[in-house]
Design a protein around this motif. Structure first.
Motif, PDB file in Angstrom:
ATOM      1  N   ILE A   1      -2.142   2.015   7.848  1.00  0.00           N
ATOM      2  CA  ILE A   1      -2.544   0.800   8.553  1.00  0.00           C
ATOM      3  C   ILE A   1      -4.023   0.844   8.908  1.00  0.00           C
ATOM      4  CG2 ILE A   1      -2.228  -0.512  10.707  1.00  0.00           C
ATOM      5  CD1 ILE A   1       0.770   0.391  10.511  1.00  0.00           C
ATOM      6  N   ALA A   2      -4.493   2.014   9.330  1.00  0.00           N
ATOM      7  CA  ALA A   2      -5.916   2.158   9.641  1.00  0.00           C
ATOM      8  C   ALA A   2      -6.776   1.887   8.411  1.00  0.00           C
ATOM      9  CB  ALA A   2      -6.188   3.564  10.189  1.00  0.00           C
ATOM     10  N   GLN A   3      -6.344   2.375   7.244  1.00  0.00           N
ATOM     11  CA  GLN A   3      -7.084   2.119   6.006  1.00  0.00           C
ATOM     12  C   GLN A   3      -7.100   0.634   5.668  1.00  0.00           C
ATOM     13  OE1 GLN A   3      -8.848   4.304   3.252  1.00  0.00           O
ATOM     14  NE2 GLN A   3      -9.510   2.214   3.630  1.00  0.00           N
ATOM     15  N   LEU A   4      -5.949  -0.023   5.828  1.00  0.00           N
ATOM     16  CA  LEU A   4      -5.873  -1.457   5.544  1.00  0.00           C
ATOM     17  C   LEU A   4      -6.782  -2.249   6.478  1.00  0.00           C
ATOM     18  CD1 LEU A   4      -2.024  -1.820   5.008  1.00  0.00           C
ATOM     19  CD2 LEU A   4      -3.791  -1.971   3.257  1.00  0.00           C
TER      20      LEU A   4
ATOM     21  N   VAL B   1      12.116   5.875 -11.524  1.00  0.00           N
ATOM     22  CA  VAL B   1      12.488   4.638 -10.840  1.00  0.00           C
ATOM     23  C   VAL B   1      12.500   4.971  -9.352  1.00  0.00           C
ATOM     24  CG1 VAL B   1      14.244   2.862 -10.547  1.00  0.00           C
ATOM     25  CG2 VAL B   1      13.839   3.847 -12.811  1.00  0.00           C
ATOM     26  N   VAL B   2      11.594   4.346  -8.592  1.00  0.00           N
ATOM     27  CA  VAL B   2      11.302   4.782  -7.229  1.00  0.00           C
ATOM     28  C   VAL B   2      11.591   3.665  -6.237  1.00  0.00           C
ATOM     29  CG1 VAL B   2       9.555   5.789  -5.722  1.00  0.00           C
ATOM     30  CG2 VAL B   2       9.452   6.213  -8.187  1.00  0.00           C
ATOM     31  N   GLY B   3      12.365   3.968  -5.206  1.00  0.00           N
ATOM     32  CA  GLY B   3      12.649   2.991  -4.165  1.00  0.00           C
ATOM     33  C   GLY B   3      11.516   2.884  -3.163  1.00  0.00           C
ATOM     34  N   VAL B   4      11.290   1.668  -2.678  1.00  0.00           N
ATOM     35  CA  VAL B   4      10.248   1.415  -1.679  1.00  0.00           C
ATOM     36  C   VAL B   4      10.899   0.719  -0.477  1.00  0.00           C
ATOM     37  CG1 VAL B   4       8.073   0.239  -1.172  1.00  0.00           C
ATOM     38  CG2 VAL B   4       8.482   1.173  -3.470  1.00  0.00           C
ATOM     39  N   PHE B   5      11.026   1.435   0.633  1.00  0.00           N
ATOM     40  CA  PHE B   5      11.587   0.854   1.863  1.00  0.00           C
ATOM     41  C   PHE B   5      10.580   1.130   2.969  1.00  0.00           C
ATOM     42  CE2 PHE B   5      15.695   0.704   4.676  1.00  0.00           C
ATOM     43  CZ  PHE B   5      15.162  -0.370   5.359  1.00  0.00           C
ATOM     44  N   TRP B   6       9.591   0.249   3.068  1.00  0.00           N
ATOM     45  CA  TRP B   6       8.468   0.488   3.970  1.00  0.00           C
ATOM     46  C   TRP B   6       8.905   0.550   5.435  1.00  0.00           C
ATOM     47  CZ3 TRP B   6       6.149  -2.991   7.545  1.00  0.00           C
ATOM     48  CH2 TRP B   6       5.002  -2.472   8.157  1.00  0.00           C
ATOM     49  N   GLY B   7       9.862  -0.281   5.825  1.00  0.00           N
ATOM     50  CA  GLY B   7      10.311  -0.269   7.211  1.00  0.00           C
ATOM     51  C   GLY B   7      10.828   1.099   7.633  1.00  0.00           C
ATOM     52  N   GLN B   8      11.616   1.721   6.773  1.00  0.00           N
ATOM     53  CA  GLN B   8      12.150   3.049   7.082  1.00  0.00           C
ATOM     54  C   GLN B   8      11.049   4.107   7.040  1.00  0.00           C
ATOM     55  OE1 GLN B   8      14.943   3.239   8.318  1.00  0.00           O
ATOM     56  NE2 GLN B   8      15.996   5.159   7.916  1.00  0.00           N
ATOM     57  N   PHE B   9      10.144   3.980   6.071  1.00  0.00           N
ATOM     58  CA  PHE B   9       8.998   4.902   5.986  1.00  0.00           C
ATOM     59  C   PHE B   9       8.190   4.877   7.283  1.00  0.00           C
ATOM     60  CE2 PHE B   9       4.344   4.598   5.269  1.00  0.00           C
ATOM     61  CZ  PHE B   9       4.065   5.941   5.041  1.00  0.00           C
TER      62      PHE B   9
ATOM     63  N   TYR C   1       0.830  -1.206   0.000  1.00  0.00           N
ATOM     64  CA  TYR C   1       0.000   0.000   0.000  1.00  0.00           C
ATOM     65  C   TYR C   1       0.865   1.257   0.000  1.00  0.00           C
ATOM     66  CZ  TYR C   1      -3.976   3.036   1.094  1.00  0.00           C
ATOM     67  OH  TYR C   1      -4.939   4.015   1.052  1.00  0.00           O
ATOM     68  N   HIS C   2       1.935   1.243   0.797  1.00  0.00           N
ATOM     69  CA  HIS C   2       2.872   2.372   0.774  1.00  0.00           C
ATOM     70  C   HIS C   2       3.443   2.560  -0.629  1.00  0.00           C
ATOM     71  CE1 HIS C   2       6.258   4.953   1.534  1.00  0.00           C
ATOM     72  NE2 HIS C   2       7.137   3.981   1.385  1.00  0.00           N
ATOM     73  N   ALA C   3       3.806   1.461  -1.285  1.00  0.00           N
ATOM     74  CA  ALA C   3       4.369   1.541  -2.631  1.00  0.00           C
ATOM     75  C   ALA C   3       3.385   2.146  -3.622  1.00  0.00           C
ATOM     76  CB  ALA C   3       4.799   0.152  -3.099  1.00  0.00           C
ATOM     77  N   LEU C   4       2.170   1.608  -3.645  1.00  0.00           N
ATOM     78  CA  LEU C   4       1.195   2.027  -4.652  1.00  0.00           C
ATOM     79  C   LEU C   4       0.619   3.407  -4.352  1.00  0.00           C
ATOM     80  CD1 LEU C   4      -0.734  -1.337  -5.145  1.00  0.00           C
ATOM     81  CD2 LEU C   4       1.132  -0.414  -6.537  1.00  0.00           C
ATOM     82  N   LYS C   5       0.369   3.701  -3.078  1.00  0.00           N
ATOM     83  CA  LYS C   5      -0.255   4.983  -2.716  1.00  0.00           C
ATOM     84  C   LYS C   5       0.765   6.113  -2.606  1.00  0.00           C
ATOM     85  CE  LYS C   5      -2.559   7.109   1.298  1.00  0.00           C
ATOM     86  NZ  LYS C   5      -1.385   7.638   2.025  1.00  0.00           N
ATOM     87  N   ASP C   6       1.797   5.909  -1.794  1.00  0.00           N
ATOM     88  CA  ASP C   6       2.718   6.995  -1.461  1.00  0.00           C
ATOM     89  C   ASP C   6       3.837   7.177  -2.477  1.00  0.00           C
ATOM     90  OD1 ASP C   6       1.338   7.408   1.015  1.00  0.00           O
ATOM     91  OD2 ASP C   6       2.448   5.725   1.872  1.00  0.00           O
ATOM     92  N   ARG C   7       4.304   6.098  -3.082  1.00  0.00           N
ATOM     93  CA  ARG C   7       5.441   6.177  -3.986  1.00  0.00           C
ATOM     94  C   ARG C   7       5.033   6.250  -5.453  1.00  0.00           C
ATOM     95  NH1 ARG C   7       9.080   8.396  -2.526  1.00  0.00           N
ATOM     96  NH2 ARG C   7      10.849   7.169  -3.236  1.00  0.00           N
ATOM     97  N   ALA C   8       3.975   5.539  -5.826  1.00  0.00           N
ATOM     98  CA  ALA C   8       3.556   5.553  -7.239  1.00  0.00           C
ATOM     99  C   ALA C   8       2.376   6.469  -7.508  1.00  0.00           C
ATOM    100  CB  ALA C   8       3.198   4.129  -7.686  1.00  0.00           C
ATOM    101  N   ASN C   9       1.656   6.850  -6.453  1.00  0.00           N
ATOM    102  CA  ASN C   9       0.434   7.658  -6.637  1.00  0.00           C
ATOM    103  C   ASN C   9      -0.478   7.004  -7.683  1.00  0.00           C
ATOM    104  OD1 ASN C   9      -1.346   9.807  -6.219  1.00  0.00           O
ATOM    105  ND2 ASN C   9      -0.410  11.057  -7.823  1.00  0.00           N
TER     106      ASN C   9
END
Length: 326
Positions: A279-282, A259-267, A128-136
Motif C-alpha cells: 500500500i505504501a508503494q501504491l 495456476v495461482v490463486g489471488v485472494f488479496w483480502g486474505q493476504f 499489485y499483490h497479484a503481479l508482484k507477490d503471486r506472479a513475480n
C-alpha cells in the motif's frame, strides 16, 4: 444515519435507502465519518449471499471507504481522531458512518482526495499483490489482462506497464480497449470479435504470454491458458463472467506453467506487514503520478444501487465511487 440497506439477499434493485443506527466502535475499532466509498465486484456478490464473507441481515454493502476518524476505541494506537483515512470494512461503507477494525485502517497522505483514496485499495491492492507477490512479474515479460477495462483489470494494465512489462489488454469493445491503451497497453485483443488463443499466438510470435491476469473466468480461461508461455503464471483473480471454469489439468503440465490463486483480502489479513508495504508503494506511485485511478462513474448514496448494476451489467469503465459527503 443515512444508509443503503440490504434487508434480504438479492440483486441491487432490492436495496433500500433509509436509516440505520449509528455504529459504536469496539475497543479495537475506529469510527469513520465516510466521505466516499468505492464500488467493487464483491459488493455485487455480497448482497446476493454469494461471497466468502456473509454478514448478518440487515447490513449496508460497500467495503472500501475514505473519510475522517471521529472516534477511536481504547486499544487503538495507529490513528487519532481527525485523521484522514482509508479503510477496508468488508461491508457497511454505503452509509454515513462505519466502524472498522483498526488494523484495516490506513492514514492517507496529505492532499489525496477522498474519491481517489476510496477507489484505490481494492483494485490496485489486488492487482499489485497479484503481479508482484503471486506472479513475480519481471521487466520485459509479457502480461495479458482479461477484462482489462474493469476496475481491477485497468489497474493491472497500469501497474504492469509501471513494472516494466509488455501489456496486452483483452476486452469486449473498442471503447474499452481505447481506455486500456491510454493506461499503457501496447497491444489489444477484442475477444468479442477475435479468437483469443489465435490472437495471443499472433501477437507473441508463437511464444505465448508469461503472465495472465484473469478476473473474468468463463470460456476465456481455457483459451488464455492455452496461450501461456513455458513457465508462465496464470493468475486466478475472480469470476466476473459468473461462471467458474473447469480447465483440463494437462495444460499446466504441457506448458510447465503455474495456476495461482489471488485472494488479496486474505493476504492483507494474514500478511499485514507485506500488505502495508504494498500500500505504501501504491501511495508513492499515486503521489508521483505514475498511476491514477480512472473514475468511471460518480454516484450519490441514494444512487448506489445504480452503481452496483453498472458493475453487474459490465458497463463500468474503471472504477465507480459513491460520494457520501461532498
Amino acid at each position: 444515519m443515512k444508509a443503503v440497506i440490504c434487508e434480504k439477499f438479492g440483486l441491487p434493485e432490492t436495496l433500500k435507502y433509509g436509516e440505520l443506527p449509528d455504529p459504536s466502535p469496539s475497543p479495537s475499532q475506529v469510527l469513520i465519518q465516510v466521505d466516499a466509498c468505492g464500488v467493487n465486484f464483491p459488493d455485487v456478490l455480497i448482497i446476493q449471499n454469494k461471497y466468502q464473507f456473509k454478514p448478518e441481515l440487515p447490513f449496508s454493502p460497500g467495503g472500501e471507504v475514505a473519510g475522517k476518524v471521529i472516534e477511536i476505541g481504547s486499544e487503538v494506537k495507529n490513528v487519532q481522531v481527525g485523521d484522514s483515512v482509508l479503510a477496508l470494512c468488508g461491508w457497511g461503507g454505503f452509509a454515513e458512518k462505519v466502524a472498522v477494525d483498526s488494523d484495516r485502517v490506513f492514514k492517507l497522505p496529505s492532499g489525496l482526495p477522498s474519491e481517489i483514496a476510496a477507489t484505490t485499495l481494492y483494485t490496485y491492492g489486488t492487482s499489485y499483490h497479484a503481479l508482484k507477490d503471486r506472479a513475480n512479474l519481471q521487466p520485459g515479460e509479457t502480461l495479458l489482462v482479461l477484462g482489462a477495462a474493469g476496475g481491477v483489470g485497468l489497474a493491472a494494465v497500469e501497474l504492469g506497464k509501471t513494472m516494466g512489462a509488455k501489456v496486452i489488454a483483452a476486452a469486449s469493445s473498442e471503447e474499452k480497449l481505447s481506455l486500456c491503451k491510454e493506461k499503457g497497453a501496447e497491444l489489444t485483443i477484442n475477444y468479442q470479435k477475435e479468437d483469443l488463443k489465435a490472437r495471443i499466438k499472433e501477437l507473441t510470435q508463437g511464444k505465448g504470454v508469461d503472465v495472465v491476469y484473469d478476473p473474468v473466468g468463463g470460456d476465456y480461461t481455457e483459451a488464455a491458458l492455452r496461450g501461456m508461455a513455458w513457465k508462465g503464471r496464470y493468475l486466478i483473480v475472480g469470476f466476473a463472467n459468473g461462471e467458474i471454469p473447469k480447465i483440463p489439468m494437462n495444460l499446466p503440465l504441457l506448458k510447465g506453467c503455474s495456476v495461482v490463486g489471488v485472494f488479496w483480502g486474505q493476504f492483507s489479513k494474514l500478511e499485514p506487514e507485506k500488505s502495508f508495504q504494498n500500500i505504501a508503494q501504491l501511495m508513492q506511485w499515486i503521489q508521483q503520478g505514475k498511476i491514477s485511478q480512472h473514475i468511471g462513474g460518480r454516484y450519490s448514496l441514494e444512487e448506489a444501487p445504480q452503481a452496483l448494476n453498472a458493475i453487474l451489467e459490465r458497463k463500468m469503465l474503471g472504477k465507480g465511487v459513491v460520494i457520501i459527503k461532498a
